[in-house]
Design an enzyme around this catalytic site. Structure first.
Site, PDB file in Angstrom:
ATOM      1  N   HIS A 144       5.193 -12.733 -10.768  1.00 37.24           N
ATOM      2  CA  HIS A 144       3.749 -12.478 -10.900  1.00 37.24           C
ATOM      3  C   HIS A 144       3.040 -13.714 -11.462  1.00 37.24           C
ATOM      4  CE1 HIS A 144       4.976  -8.024 -11.390  1.00 37.24           C
ATOM      5  NE2 HIS A 144       4.329  -8.107 -10.243  1.00 37.24           N
ATOM      6  N   LYS A 173       1.896   8.011 -11.939  1.00 39.46           N
ATOM      7  CA  LYS A 173       3.039   7.117 -12.128  1.00 39.46           C
ATOM      8  C   LYS A 173       3.427   7.065 -13.595  1.00 39.46           C
ATOM      9  CE  LYS A 173       4.135   2.751 -10.047  1.00 39.46           C
ATOM     10  NZ  LYS A 173       3.647   1.498  -9.471  1.00 39.46           N
ATOM     11  N   ARG A 197       7.309 -12.109  -1.228  1.00 36.59           N
ATOM     12  CA  ARG A 197       8.603 -12.642  -1.647  1.00 36.59           C
ATOM     13  C   ARG A 197       9.473 -12.888  -0.427  1.00 36.59           C
ATOM     14  NH1 ARG A 197       9.456  -7.720  -5.646  1.00 36.59           N
ATOM     15  NH2 ARG A 197       8.632  -6.814  -3.753  1.00 36.59           N
ATOM     16  N   SER A 239       9.669  -5.927 -10.829  1.00 35.73           N
ATOM     17  CA  SER A 239       9.556  -5.350 -12.176  1.00 35.73           C
ATOM     18  C   SER A 239      10.594  -4.260 -12.378  1.00 35.73           C
ATOM     19  CB  SER A 239       8.165  -4.753 -12.379  1.00 35.73           C
ATOM     20  OG  SER A 239       7.195  -5.751 -12.336  1.00 35.73           O
TER      21      SER A 239
HETATM   22  O1  PNS Z   1       2.264  -3.007  -8.516  1.00 32.94           O
HETATM   23  P1  PNS Z   1       2.025  -3.137  -7.068  1.00 32.94           P
HETATM   24  O2  PNS Z   1       2.970  -2.317  -6.264  1.00 32.94           O
HETATM   25  O3  PNS Z   1       2.047  -4.568  -6.640  1.00 32.94           O
HETATM   26  O4  PNS Z   1       0.523  -2.620  -6.808  1.00 32.94           O
HETATM   27  C1  PNS Z   1       0.232  -1.645  -5.904  1.00 32.94           C
HETATM   28  C2  PNS Z   1      -1.271  -1.572  -5.551  1.00 32.94           C
HETATM   29  C3  PNS Z   1      -1.710  -2.804  -4.848  1.00 32.94           C
HETATM   30  C4  PNS Z   1      -1.408  -0.381  -4.640  1.00 32.94           C
HETATM   31  C5  PNS Z   1      -2.116  -1.417  -6.801  1.00 32.94           C
HETATM   32  O5  PNS Z   1      -2.152  -2.578  -7.463  1.00 32.94           O
HETATM   33  C6  PNS Z   1      -3.551  -1.020  -6.496  1.00 32.94           C
HETATM   34  O6  PNS Z   1      -4.352  -1.829  -6.148  1.00 32.94           O
HETATM   35  N1  PNS Z   1      -3.853   0.278  -6.718  1.00 32.94           N
HETATM   36  C7  PNS Z   1      -5.158   0.839  -6.567  1.00 32.94           C
HETATM   37  C8  PNS Z   1      -5.159   2.012  -5.587  1.00 32.94           C
HETATM   38  C9  PNS Z   1      -5.337   1.482  -4.211  1.00 32.94           C
HETATM   39  O7  PNS Z   1      -6.363   0.950  -3.884  1.00 32.94           O
HETATM   40  N2  PNS Z   1      -4.269   1.614  -3.390  1.00 32.94           N
HETATM   41  C10 PNS Z   1      -4.155   0.979  -2.104  1.00 32.94           C
HETATM   42  C11 PNS Z   1      -4.809   1.700  -1.005  1.00 32.94           C
HETATM   43  S1  PNS Z   1      -4.574   0.743   0.460  1.00 32.94           S
END
Ligand code: PNS
Length: 170
Positions: free
Chosen positions: A20, A44, A93, A131
């Site tokens: 990150h 979560k 990645r 993570s």
């Molecule tokens: O920790 P991650 O898996 O890299 O993040 C996941 C992600 C990108 C879904 C999160 O960071 C996020 O932006 N959540 C907000 C909810 C949302 O908009 N989801 C995606 C719909 S396409």
């Protein structure tokens, strides 16, 4: 590239890894301002609270003057509208990330047509990092020093001790 544009790098960062941080540093060289947006998904279970994840990110990005750590809930596509910042950064990645990332980029664009997603490749040292893997290694007593910044390593060790104490008390 428009010089005034800021970019948003969102994720759960539970905890933030060297991968990150590598993406944040790369993005900070490309954009005048990087907004690292930490998500809170009520469905979560996190190892670190939202506040803790924010502090971890603040500590490890202390040297980067154009980086701001924020949190948001709900859809990222809505959040970027609120802050008027439509460039999303995502780290890639390996090719296995691509399908999910491609789907998410297109979905975000469907939800908000102003959004552009930019993919940055992590340093090859971090292509296998996640993570969840780092947490598992820490819980099973492995060494995480090559995978997370020093401050995160220290906090992760403490958290693992706390969690195992709590489990033993049950
Ligand atoms: O920790 P991650 O898996 O890299 O993040 C996941 C992600 C990108 C879904 C999160 O960071 C996020 O932006 N959540 C907000 C909810 C949302 O908009 N989801 C995606 C719909 S396409």
């Amino acid at each position: 590239m428009k010089k005034e544009i800021s970019a948003v790098y969102s994720g759960s960062f539970d905890p933030p890894t060297n991968g990150h941080l590598d993406i944040i540093i790369r993005a900070s060289h490309l954009f005048p301002k990087i907004i690292v947006a930490v998500t809170e998904n009520i469905n979560k279970k996190y190892t670190f609270s939202l506040r803790e994840r924010i502090v971890l990110l603040q500590k490890i990005t202390k040297g980067l003057k154009n980086t701001k750590i924020v949190s948001f809930s709900g859809l990222l596509a809505d959040y970027v509208e609120q802050i008027n910042s439509f460039v999303l950064i995502r780290g890639l990645r390996a090719i296995s990330d691509f399908e999910y990332e491609f789907q998410m980029a297109l979905m975000n664009r469907k939800l908000n047509k102003k959004i552009e997603t930019i993919f940055l490749m992590t340093d090859q040292r971090y292509t296998f990092l996640s993570s969840s893997m780092v947490k598992e290694i820490a819980i099973l007593g492995g060494d995480t020093k090559d995978f997370v910044p020093k401050y995160v390593e220290k906090e992760l060790k403490k958290r693992v001790v706390d969690l195992s104490k709590r489990n033993n008390e049950k």
